[in-house]
Design a protein around this motif. Structure first.
Motif, PDB file in Angstrom:
ATOM      1  N   PRO A   1      -6.663  38.924  55.597  1.00 33.26           N
ATOM      2  CA  PRO A   1      -8.086  39.262  55.663  1.00 33.26           C
ATOM      3  C   PRO A   1      -8.346  40.569  54.894  1.00 33.26           C
ATOM      4  CG  PRO A   1      -7.096  39.282  57.874  1.00 33.26           C
ATOM      5  CD  PRO A   1      -6.057  38.811  56.916  1.00 33.26           C
ATOM      6  N   THR A   2      -9.423  40.573  54.124  1.00 34.69           N
ATOM      7  CA  THR A   2      -9.694  41.680  53.194  1.00 34.69           C
ATOM      8  C   THR A   2     -11.173  42.038  53.279  1.00 34.69           C
ATOM      9  OG1 THR A   2      -8.099  40.556  51.765  1.00 34.69           O
ATOM     10  CG2 THR A   2      -9.302  42.368  50.769  1.00 34.69           C
ATOM     11  N   PRO A   3     -11.513  43.316  53.427  1.00 28.15           N
ATOM     12  CA  PRO A   3     -12.938  43.660  53.557  1.00 28.15           C
ATOM     13  C   PRO A   3     -13.709  43.524  52.244  1.00 28.15           C
ATOM     14  CG  PRO A   3     -11.530  45.611  53.846  1.00 28.15           C
ATOM     15  CD  PRO A   3     -10.621  44.464  53.570  1.00 28.15           C
ATOM     16  N   THR A   4     -14.279  42.348  52.039  1.00 25.32           N
ATOM     17  CA  THR A   4     -15.117  42.061  50.860  1.00 25.32           C
ATOM     18  C   THR A   4     -16.417  41.449  51.379  1.00 25.32           C
ATOM     19  OG1 THR A   4     -14.291  39.819  50.719  1.00 25.32           O
ATOM     20  CG2 THR A   4     -13.076  41.466  49.456  1.00 25.32           C
ATOM     21  N   THR A   5     -17.315  41.106  50.463  1.00 24.34           N
ATOM     22  CA  THR A   5     -18.574  40.480  50.894  1.00 24.34           C
ATOM     23  C   THR A   5     -18.293  39.162  51.606  1.00 24.34           C
ATOM     24  OG1 THR A   5     -19.655  41.494  49.004  1.00 24.34           O
ATOM     25  CG2 THR A   5     -20.840  39.705  50.094  1.00 24.34           C
TER      26      THR A   5
ATOM     27  N   ASN B   1     -12.375  23.786  54.072  1.00 25.93           N
ATOM     28  CA  ASN B   1     -12.499  23.962  52.619  1.00 25.93           C
ATOM     29  C   ASN B   1     -11.195  24.475  52.009  1.00 25.93           C
ATOM     30  OD1 ASN B   1     -15.173  23.169  52.725  1.00 25.93           O
ATOM     31  ND2 ASN B   1     -15.944  25.264  52.912  1.00 25.93           N
ATOM     32  N   LYS B   2     -10.547  25.396  52.713  1.00 24.24           N
ATOM     33  CA  LYS B   2      -9.301  25.954  52.183  1.00 24.24           C
ATOM     34  C   LYS B   2      -8.171  24.924  52.214  1.00 24.24           C
ATOM     35  CE  LYS B   2     -10.620  30.115  51.053  1.00 24.24           C
ATOM     36  NZ  LYS B   2     -10.960  30.353  49.628  1.00 24.24           N
ATOM     37  N   ALA B   3      -8.147  24.078  53.251  1.00 25.28           N
ATOM     38  CA  ALA B   3      -7.127  23.025  53.309  1.00 25.28           C
ATOM     39  C   ALA B   3      -7.280  22.085  52.100  1.00 25.28           C
ATOM     40  CB  ALA B   3      -7.251  22.246  54.615  1.00 25.28           C
TER      41      ALA B   3
ATOM     42  N   THR C   1     -16.742  35.569  34.767  1.00 26.00           N
ATOM     43  CA  THR C   1     -17.813  34.629  35.071  1.00 26.00           C
ATOM     44  C   THR C   1     -18.152  34.661  36.544  1.00 26.00           C
ATOM     45  OG1 THR C   1     -18.553  32.321  34.929  1.00 26.00           O
ATOM     46  CG2 THR C   1     -16.199  32.681  35.326  1.00 26.00           C
ATOM     47  N   ASN C   2     -19.407  34.347  36.832  1.00 26.45           N
ATOM     48  CA  ASN C   2     -19.858  34.233  38.217  1.00 26.45           C
ATOM     49  C   ASN C   2     -21.125  33.382  38.215  1.00 26.45           C
ATOM     50  OD1 ASN C   2     -20.155  34.642  41.023  1.00 26.45           O
ATOM     51  ND2 ASN C   2     -19.419  36.743  40.833  1.00 26.45           N
ATOM     52  N   ALA C   3     -21.565  32.994  39.399  1.00 26.60           N
ATOM     53  CA  ALA C   3     -22.799  32.200  39.508  1.00 26.60           C
ATOM     54  C   ALA C   3     -23.963  33.036  39.000  1.00 26.60           C
ATOM     55  CB  ALA C   3     -23.018  31.828  40.967  1.00 26.60           C
TER      56      ALA C   3
ATOM     57  N   ASP D   1     -15.547  45.598  45.661  1.00 29.43           N
ATOM     58  CA  ASP D   1     -14.669  45.153  46.753  1.00 29.43           C
ATOM     59  C   ASP D   1     -13.983  43.824  46.441  1.00 29.43           C
ATOM     60  OD1 ASP D   1     -15.419  47.336  48.299  1.00 29.43           O
ATOM     61  OD2 ASP D   1     -17.115  46.254  49.194  1.00 29.43           O
ATOM     62  N   SER D   2     -14.589  43.036  45.571  1.00 28.82           N
ATOM     63  CA  SER D   2     -14.083  41.674  45.307  1.00 28.82           C
ATOM     64  C   SER D   2     -12.630  41.700  44.848  1.00 28.82           C
ATOM     65  CB  SER D   2     -14.888  41.013  44.177  1.00 28.82           C
ATOM     66  OG  SER D   2     -16.245  40.904  44.496  1.00 28.82           O
ATOM     67  N   ILE D   3     -11.882  40.737  45.338  1.00 24.93           N
ATOM     68  CA  ILE D   3     -10.484  40.626  44.901  1.00 24.93           C
ATOM     69  C   ILE D   3     -10.448  40.387  43.383  1.00 24.93           C
ATOM     70  CG2 ILE D   3      -8.344  39.334  45.184  1.00 24.93           C
ATOM     71  CD1 ILE D   3      -9.320  38.743  48.126  1.00 24.93           C
TER      72      ILE D   3
HETATM   73  P1  NAI Z   1     -16.418  38.018  47.247  1.00 24.53           P
HETATM   74  O1  NAI Z   1     -17.634  37.747  48.059  1.00 24.53           O
HETATM   75  O2  NAI Z   1     -16.346  39.297  46.539  1.00 24.53           O
HETATM   76  O3  NAI Z   1     -16.155  36.823  46.205  1.00 24.53           O
HETATM   77  C1  NAI Z   1     -16.643  35.509  46.374  1.00 24.53           C
HETATM   78  C2  NAI Z   1     -17.221  35.100  45.041  1.00 24.53           C
HETATM   79  O4  NAI Z   1     -17.609  33.719  45.013  1.00 24.53           O
HETATM   80  C3  NAI Z   1     -18.472  35.920  44.675  1.00 24.53           C
HETATM   81  O5  NAI Z   1     -18.258  36.586  43.447  1.00 24.53           O
HETATM   82  C4  NAI Z   1     -19.536  34.864  44.542  1.00 24.53           C
HETATM   83  O6  NAI Z   1     -20.573  35.196  43.633  1.00 24.53           O
HETATM   84  C5  NAI Z   1     -18.700  33.667  44.095  1.00 24.53           C
HETATM   85  N1  NAI Z   1     -19.449  32.412  44.173  1.00 24.53           N
HETATM   86  C6  NAI Z   1     -20.156  31.942  45.239  1.00 24.53           C
HETATM   87  N2  NAI Z   1     -20.764  30.786  44.897  1.00 24.53           N
HETATM   88  C7  NAI Z   1     -20.424  30.527  43.604  1.00 24.53           C
HETATM   89  C8  NAI Z   1     -20.737  29.473  42.690  1.00 24.53           C
HETATM   90  N3  NAI Z   1     -21.538  28.446  43.044  1.00 24.53           N
HETATM   91  N4  NAI Z   1     -20.216  29.530  41.440  1.00 24.53           N
HETATM   92  C9  NAI Z   1     -19.425  30.553  41.057  1.00 24.53           C
HETATM   93  N5  NAI Z   1     -19.077  31.571  41.886  1.00 24.53           N
HETATM   94  C10 NAI Z   1     -19.588  31.548  43.132  1.00 24.53           C
HETATM   95  O7  NAI Z   1     -15.196  37.901  48.299  1.00 24.53           O
HETATM   96  P2  NAI Z   1     -13.605  37.820  48.112  1.00 24.53           P
HETATM   97  O8  NAI Z   1     -13.056  38.091  49.451  1.00 24.53           O
HETATM   98  O9  NAI Z   1     -13.167  38.617  46.956  1.00 24.53           O
HETATM   99  O10 NAI Z   1     -13.373  36.266  47.854  1.00 24.53           O
HETATM  100  C11 NAI Z   1     -12.589  35.768  46.816  1.00 24.53           C
HETATM  101  C12 NAI Z   1     -11.714  34.633  47.294  1.00 24.53           C
HETATM  102  O11 NAI Z   1     -10.717  35.144  48.171  1.00 24.53           O
HETATM  103  C13 NAI Z   1     -12.449  33.530  48.059  1.00 24.53           C
HETATM  104  O12 NAI Z   1     -11.906  32.283  47.710  1.00 24.53           O
HETATM  105  C14 NAI Z   1     -12.102  33.879  49.491  1.00 24.53           C
HETATM  106  O13 NAI Z   1     -12.211  32.767  50.358  1.00 24.53           O
HETATM  107  C15 NAI Z   1     -10.648  34.304  49.298  1.00 24.53           C
HETATM  108  N6  NAI Z   1     -10.058  35.025  50.422  1.00 24.53           N
HETATM  109  C16 NAI Z   1     -10.705  36.099  50.962  1.00 24.53           C
HETATM  110  C17 NAI Z   1     -10.187  36.743  52.058  1.00 24.53           C
HETATM  111  C18 NAI Z   1     -10.926  37.868  52.695  1.00 24.53           C
HETATM  112  O14 NAI Z   1     -10.644  38.185  53.860  1.00 24.53           O
HETATM  113  N7  NAI Z   1     -11.833  38.506  52.003  1.00 24.53           N
HETATM  114  C19 NAI Z   1      -8.898  36.322  52.669  1.00 24.53           C
HETATM  115  C20 NAI Z   1      -8.259  35.215  51.987  1.00 24.53           C
HETATM  116  C21 NAI Z   1      -8.847  34.592  50.914  1.00 24.53           C
END
Ligand code: NAI
Length: 272
Positions: free
Chosen positions: A195-199, A165-167, A39-41, A19-21
């Motif tokens: 808004p996007t349905p992700t974790t 945080n986003k600002a 990469t990821n945490a 689901d992740s973007i």
């Molecule tokens: P997601 O939950 O799939 O991705 C968030 C990622 O952040 C995860 O892969 C997570 O492991 C990573 N993360 C968390 N702590 C971390 C750390 N300490 N070090 C490295 N990585 C870390 O969700 P999504 O929605 O794909 O989020 C991606 C970006 O898109 C985020 O910045 C989110 O705020 C932004 N976004 C999401 C929207 C939504 O509605 N889903 C709308 C607009 C922006």
């Protein structure tokens, strides 16, 4: 496929699951001819889903906590070794708020949680760019993108401290983007996504309502994760070389709407 990223090398943060973007960006970047490191945490890797993405895209995975400088230094050095040179594009797709997770109301923030969420969601973007800049790791005309949400500009009460945080994240894009542009001809932008349905998205209270409200308000409807990936690729491509320091809305038109007919109709139902 357009071969938009043929020969380009990148680092993609934040692919947690399908689901992740960032996951979609990785799949699309691969289709467009890019090679990259995922990469990821370290904690997010435990679920192991990223291995599937790595196999499908021929990528290596380097764990890095985006709040830890040593991890980021190791990531950037190893990525250049693996990819065989400087980096052309970087995606910061990271967000997390402990206040949101624990259901703390904005007016009752736990400031330890606030600090941690800020470090992960906003300051990490500065850290990533700091390391790339110091190591002179970006190619000329490279591109750095972070994902953001419109709660940085307007009030969405349940978005909680992620709005702040986003600002801050968007401000970092401009401030660091200036130096990156001046010194390395690298562009830095944020994409403000629907808004996007992700974790991460689904963690926001009342997300379902949020999603359908935005869908009905936007003339083109909400932008999906895949559409966000497509837009991101244009910013990584050579077709957008002079776009920098921008916060770019990718939201089906939502950000410029006042009211739509559908929302008005549902509001008036039973009132006339
Ligand atoms: P997601 O939950 O799939 O991705 C968030 C990622 O952040 C995860 O892969 C997570 O492991 C990573 N993360 C968390 N702590 C971390 C750390 N300490 N070090 C490295 N990585 C870390 O969700 P999504 O929605 O794909 O989020 C991606 C970006 O898109 C985020 O910045 C989110 O705020 C932004 N976004 C999401 C929207 C939504 O509605 N889903 C709308 C607009 C922006």
């Amino acid at each position: 496929m357009y071969n938009l990223l043929k020969g380009k090398k990148g680092i993609i943060f934040g692919a947690l699951n399908e689901d992740s973007i960032a996951w979609k960006v990785a799949e699309r970047a691969h289709e467009e001819g890019a090679t990259f490191v995922l990469t990821n945490a370290p904690i997010a890797m435990r679920m192991g889903e990223i291995n599937k993405l790595a196999a499908n895209t021929g990528s290596e995975i380097i764990p890095a906590d985006a709040t830890v400088m040593e991890d980021l230094e190791n990531l950037v050095e190893k990525s250049m070794e693996i990819l065989g040179g400087k980096i052309d594009f970087v995606l910061h797709s990271i967000g997390m708020s402990i206040n949101v997770r624990k259901g703390r109301h904005y007016t009752e923030s736990n400031y330890d949680f606030t600090h941690k969420g800020f470090d992960v969601s906003a300051l990490s973007f500065h850290r990533v760019m700091n390391v790339l800049y110091k190591k002179n790791a970006m190619s000329e005309w490279g591109s750095i993108v972070a994902l953001t949400y419109m709660a940085a500009q307007r009030v969405f009460p349940d978005y909680n401290d992620m709005a702040d945080n986003k600002a801050y994240l968007e401000s970092i894009a401009r401030s660091f983007g200036y130096f990156f542009g001046r010194d390395h001809k690298v562009r830095v932008n944020t994409i403000s996504q629907s808004p996007t349905p992700t974790t991460a998205g689904s963690g926001v209270k009342g997300f379902g309502g949020f999603l359908s409200y935005a869908e009905k308000m936007s003339p083109l409807g909400n932008a999906t994760a895949l559409e966000c990936a497509d837009y991101t690729l244009t910013l990584f491509s050579d077709l957008t070389r002079k776009v920098t320091l921008q916060n770019l809305y990718h939201d089906g038109g939502f950000s410029n709407m006042g009211i739509s007919d559908v929302i008005m109709d549902s509001f008036m139902e039973g009132k006339e």
